[in-house]
Write a protein that holds these residues in place. Sequence first.
Motif, PDB file in Angstrom:
ATOM      1  N   ARG A   1      41.075  26.302  27.462  1.00 51.37           N
ATOM      2  CA  ARG A   1      41.529  26.318  26.073  1.00 51.37           C
ATOM      3  C   ARG A   1      40.429  26.686  25.083  1.00 51.37           C
ATOM      4  O   ARG A   1      40.706  26.951  23.926  1.00 51.37           O
ATOM      5  CB  ARG A   1      42.139  24.961  25.699  1.00 51.37           C
ATOM      6  N   ASN A   2      39.181  26.669  25.522  1.00 55.22           N
ATOM      7  CA  ASN A   2      38.069  27.082  24.651  1.00 55.22           C
ATOM      8  C   ASN A   2      36.915  27.515  25.549  1.00 55.22           C
ATOM      9  O   ASN A   2      36.151  26.687  26.044  1.00 55.22           O
ATOM     10  CB  ASN A   2      37.631  25.940  23.743  1.00 55.22           C
ATOM     11  N   VAL A   3      36.791  28.808  25.768  1.00 56.06           N
ATOM     12  CA  VAL A   3      35.826  29.321  26.739  1.00 56.06           C
ATOM     13  C   VAL A   3      34.383  29.008  26.351  1.00 56.06           C
ATOM     14  O   VAL A   3      33.489  28.991  27.196  1.00 56.06           O
ATOM     15  CB  VAL A   3      36.016  30.845  26.914  1.00 56.06           C
ATOM     16  N   ARG A   4      34.120  28.725  25.094  1.00 55.80           N
ATOM     17  CA  ARG A   4      32.754  28.456  24.637  1.00 55.80           C
ATOM     18  C   ARG A   4      32.380  26.970  24.709  1.00 55.80           C
ATOM     19  O   ARG A   4      31.293  26.579  24.264  1.00 55.80           O
ATOM     20  CB  ARG A   4      32.571  28.960  23.206  1.00 55.80           C
ATOM     21  N   PHE A   5      33.253  26.128  25.245  1.00 56.96           N
ATOM     22  CA  PHE A   5      33.004  24.694  25.257  1.00 56.96           C
ATOM     23  C   PHE A   5      31.794  24.379  26.146  1.00 56.96           C
ATOM     24  O   PHE A   5      31.713  24.796  27.297  1.00 56.96           O
ATOM     25  CB  PHE A   5      34.225  23.937  25.792  1.00 56.96           C
TER      26      PHE A   5
END
Length: 374
Positions: A355-359
Amino acid sequence: MIWPSLLLFAGCQATALRQVPDVGQDPPRLRTQVPNGSVVLVEPAPQAKNLTVHLFAAARGVDETKTSGLRHLLEHLCVKGPDGKLDERLESNGAFLRARTFRDALDIQIDVPPGKLQIAFDALSEVLQTGGWTATDIAREAGVIEQELALQSDDAALTSALWRQAYGGNGADPMGDLATIQATTPEALEATRKATFACGNLVLVIEGPIGLTVGTKQGVAFLSKLPTGKSDLGVVRIPKSGPGRVEVEAYGEARGVPVPPLSDPICVARLCAALAIASELQDAYMTYTPSALNGMVVVGQVGEVGKLGKFIDSLDDRAADGLLERGRILGARWAARQVDSPEASGFTRGLLMSRNVRFHFESVQEAMAHVSVA
């Protein structure tokens, strides 16, 4: 009876998908975005006995406010393979498949012997391509899901009630609504399959005895063969109601509080508070699934009614101050457990990245040290 009651915190965060090559901390890991929008995360674990491959398909492709349970039904059917014998083929090669449906993503996990990564890729290809189900197939699998729902534990029923109260349809239980599942048509299920497995929804995690370069190259090659498909942003979960009380057919009690994404210090603080409260009562538990979206932290006690609520309602500023250090310690332990092995790290990071590739999970561990009483 269960009497879950609810405290609310509203917050939301938009997520973006970009090309993000990244080398993490020890053990080294590398995340790479494929031109079709999918993502590969490789986490070497030289001492691991097997290679573990996860394919996370983000839930944003399916609006479950209207189709509660279709992803769960899809999970049951797609893992059988085109001929229904995928499990048998994997086991004959010393490989095993496991599938789970979460609110944020569907997770297909395949464990294979070292050096046999292609077996996992071949199996995932079958999963992604399996379709053409009939009304009879759907009815048969709906019966299996009905049995699963009948065996749902008290704490699961409690948590589901809190999610429904806080988020309404946007907090749909990943198990699904049985009536909706039973009424599903082959056409609707095929539409769900295509939406779920759109390339922009996919995160491939490879963990085990494999090098960063080799694992990344093979993962990118596998995902690059998939047809390009654009994913929807999906429904953003936003709390809809104030504190309340609802009865559920189970014996116990729980309190829940909606929280912003795990990257938000408020989520971290409330997670620490829940852990500290649960530690004060015998057999109490805390439930939270790491999420890059708005979620829910639950403290519950099965087999007891009244003790948990009385304890929480009696808390004042002085009591909260006394729980602070314990919450920090327990929070740090919780965070460490989420990534304390390559297997745990691959799962946690993959689920969050869906849901958030930069997490970056390290931000959570940093926030634990700065939790305040407020």
